[in-house]
Motif scaffolding. Structure first.
Motif, PDB file in Angstrom:
ATOM      1  N   ILE A 156       0.843  -1.183   0.043  1.00 13.87           N
ATOM      2  CA  ILE A 156       0.076  -0.016  -0.027  1.00 13.87           C
ATOM      3  C   ILE A 156       0.817   1.224   0.024  1.00 13.87           C
ATOM      4  N   LYS A 157       0.591   2.305  -0.800  1.00 14.81           N
ATOM      5  CA  LYS A 157       1.456   3.373  -1.034  1.00 14.81           C
ATOM      6  C   LYS A 157       0.565   4.728  -1.038  1.00 14.81           C
ATOM      7  N   HIS A 158       1.226   5.701  -0.270  1.00 14.69           N
ATOM      8  CA  HIS A 158       0.570   7.088  -0.313  1.00 14.69           C
ATOM      9  C   HIS A 158       0.733   7.504  -1.840  1.00 14.69           C
ATOM     10  N   ARG A 159      -0.500   8.101  -2.120  1.00 17.81           N
ATOM     11  CA  ARG A 159      -0.611   8.655  -3.830  1.00 17.81           C
ATOM     12  C   ARG A 159      -0.393   9.929  -3.928  1.00 17.81           C
ATOM     13  N   ILE A 160      -0.009  10.632  -2.907  1.00 18.43           N
ATOM     14  CA  ILE A 160      -0.193  12.196  -3.251  1.00 18.43           C
ATOM     15  C   ILE A 160       1.117  12.546  -2.624  1.00 18.43           C
ATOM     16  N   SER A 161       1.811  13.692  -3.370  1.00 17.24           N
ATOM     17  CA  SER A 161       3.121  14.188  -2.808  1.00 17.24           C
ATOM     18  C   SER A 161       3.177  15.355  -1.481  1.00 17.24           C
ATOM     19  N   SER A 162       1.836  15.705  -1.139  1.00 18.61           N
ATOM     20  CA  SER A 162       1.477  16.420  -0.118  1.00 18.61           C
ATOM     21  C   SER A 162       1.979  15.756   1.275  1.00 18.61           C
ATOM     22  N   GLY A 163       1.987  16.467   2.327  1.00 15.20           N
ATOM     23  CA  GLY A 163       2.387  15.804   3.641  1.00 15.20           C
ATOM     24  C   GLY A 163       1.253  15.372   4.274  1.00 15.20           C
ATOM     25  N   GLU A 164       0.475  14.499   4.030  1.00 13.23           N
ATOM     26  CA  GLU A 164      -0.737  13.724   4.566  1.00 13.23           C
ATOM     27  C   GLU A 164      -0.140  12.794   5.675  1.00 13.23           C
ATOM     28  N   LYS A 165      -0.895  12.842   6.661  1.00 13.03           N
ATOM     29  CA  LYS A 165      -0.512  11.872   7.666  1.00 13.03           C
ATOM     30  C   LYS A 165      -1.321  10.886   8.036  1.00 13.03           C
ATOM     31  N   LEU A 166      -0.734   9.656   8.676  1.00 12.94           N
ATOM     32  CA  LEU A 166      -1.765   8.389   8.945  1.00 12.94           C
ATOM     33  C   LEU A 166      -1.582   8.503  10.392  1.00 12.94           C
ATOM     34  N   HIS A 167      -2.665   7.942  10.762  1.00 15.01           N
ATOM     35  CA  HIS A 167      -2.938   7.615  12.423  1.00 15.01           C
ATOM     36  C   HIS A 167      -2.298   6.414  12.708  1.00 15.01           C
ATOM     37  N   GLY A 168      -1.144   6.422  13.675  1.00 15.95           N
ATOM     38  CA  GLY A 168      -0.503   5.278  14.001  1.00 15.95           C
ATOM     39  C   GLY A 168      -1.227   4.669  15.379  1.00 15.95           C
ATOM     40  N   GLY A 169      -0.383   4.116  16.110  1.00 17.02           N
ATOM     41  CA  GLY A 169      -0.935   3.679  17.475  1.00 17.02           C
ATOM     42  C   GLY A 169      -1.783   2.537  17.257  1.00 17.02           C
ATOM     43  N   ARG A 170      -1.510   1.483  16.260  1.00 15.42           N
ATOM     44  CA  ARG A 170      -2.218   0.504  15.950  1.00 15.42           C
ATOM     45  C   ARG A 170      -4.004   0.860  15.212  1.00 15.42           C
ATOM     46  N   ASN A 171      -3.837   2.200  14.992  1.00 18.81           N
ATOM     47  CA  ASN A 171      -5.177   2.464  14.371  1.00 18.81           C
ATOM     48  C   ASN A 171      -5.577   2.011  12.841  1.00 18.81           C
ATOM     49  N   SER A 172      -4.227   1.965  11.934  1.00 20.39           N
ATOM     50  CA  SER A 172      -4.278   1.479  10.791  1.00 20.39           C
ATOM     51  C   SER A 172      -3.373   0.335  10.666  1.00 20.39           C
ATOM     52  N   TYR A 173      -3.911  -0.654   9.728  1.00 16.75           N
ATOM     53  CA  TYR A 173      -3.344  -1.860   9.658  1.00 16.75           C
ATOM     54  C   TYR A 173      -3.219  -2.454   8.152  1.00 16.75           C
ATOM     55  N   PHE A 174      -2.429  -3.552   8.020  1.00 14.75           N
ATOM     56  CA  PHE A 174      -2.429  -4.157   6.777  1.00 14.75           C
ATOM     57  C   PHE A 174      -2.584  -5.866   7.073  1.00 14.75           C
ATOM     58  N   SER A 175      -3.336  -6.400   6.319  1.00 13.51           N
ATOM     59  CA  SER A 175      -3.167  -7.997   6.790  1.00 13.51           C
ATOM     60  C   SER A 175      -3.612  -8.748   5.405  1.00 13.51           C
ATOM     61  N   GLY A 176      -3.319  -9.983   5.828  1.00 13.15           N
ATOM     62  CA  GLY A 176      -3.496 -10.928   4.447  1.00 13.15           C
ATOM     63  C   GLY A 176      -3.194 -12.470   4.957  1.00 13.15           C
ATOM     64  N   TYR A 177      -3.719 -13.341   3.991  1.00 10.59           N
ATOM     65  CA  TYR A 177      -3.540 -14.762   4.402  1.00 10.59           C
ATOM     66  C   TYR A 177      -3.900 -15.694   3.179  1.00 10.59           C
ATOM     67  N   LEU A 178      -3.509 -16.829   3.187  1.00 10.76           N
ATOM     68  CA  LEU A 178      -3.816 -17.651   1.849  1.00 10.76           C
ATOM     69  C   LEU A 178      -4.944 -18.428   2.060  1.00 10.76           C
ATOM     70  N   LEU A 179      -5.896 -18.047   1.078  1.00 16.76           N
ATOM     71  CA  LEU A 179      -7.243 -18.875   1.125  1.00 16.76           C
ATOM     72  C   LEU A 179      -6.951 -20.205   0.950  1.00 16.76           C
ATOM     73  N   GLN A 180      -6.489 -20.500  -0.405  1.00 14.76           N
ATOM     74  CA  GLN A 180      -6.367 -21.688  -0.918  1.00 14.76           C
ATOM     75  C   GLN A 180      -5.327 -21.599  -1.925  1.00 14.76           C
TER      76      GLN A 180
END
Length: 180
Positions: A156-180
């Motif tokens: 996942i990539k930020h797509r604007i060149s401005s200084g937008e900020k993400l909220h950390g502290g476990r408020n944002s996540y990325f996950s996945g798993y093999l289904l089959q």
């Protein structure tokens, strides 16, 4: 399960008594016993393939801090789960270990009532865009079922060149798993 099968096997071999002929003049009791024994051996061989031996793939990584991003890959650096170690928190990239159908998900929360623009990439090509609204807790969740080949890279990539900020502290996540 092994114990249940062993119990059934013991019960049947002790209690079955059928008269008649079977291969090479043996009684049916012997044939049934031999058939059950062969079935028991097959089940035991299959149960020797334990779930832990099967290649499993799953990851869940949160964002620790509130990074200001400028068109960079989001590095979810607080790894909760990484079975198979196919997610790299240093690069923010998940690499598919084998061909299959994968479930991938994210929750992106913008920091402090701002917007945040991002995109999902597969092997450097955009396959989805995301955006959070200007609210006090603007966030967006996305989940995909994606067919991947061994070596495919997802991030996942930020797509604007401005200084937008993400909220950390476990408020944002990325996950996945093999289904089959």
């Amino acid at each position: 399960m092994k114990t249940t099968i062993q119990f059934i096997f013991a019960f049947l071999t002790m209690g079955v008594c059928i008269s008649g002929d079977c291969n090479a003049g043996h009684g049916k009791t012997t044939c049934i016993t031999e058939d059950l024994l062969q079935m028991f051996i097959r089940v035991n061989r299959q149960s020797d393939i334990k779930p832990g031996r099967k290649e499993r793939t799953a990851f869940l990584a949160f964002l620790k801090n509130n990074p200001v991003l400028s068109n960079n890959v989001i590095k979810f650096d607080d790894v909760e789960t990484n079975i198979g170690h196919h997610y790299n928190p240093t690069t923010g990239v998940f690499t598919a270990p084998k061909n299959g159908l994968y479930i991938l998900s994210s929750m992106i929360m913008a920091y402090g009532g701002t917007t945040f623009h991002y995109e999902w990439r597969k092997n450097d090509a955009v396959f989805s865009n995301g955006y959070t609204n200007k609210t006090s807790s603007g966030s967006q969740s996305q989940t995909f079922i994606v067919e991947l080949k061994k070596g495919d890279r997802i991030y996942i990539k930020h797509r604007i060149s401005s200084g937008e900020k993400l909220h950390g502290g476990r408020n944002s996540y990325f996950s996945g798993y093999l289904l089959q």
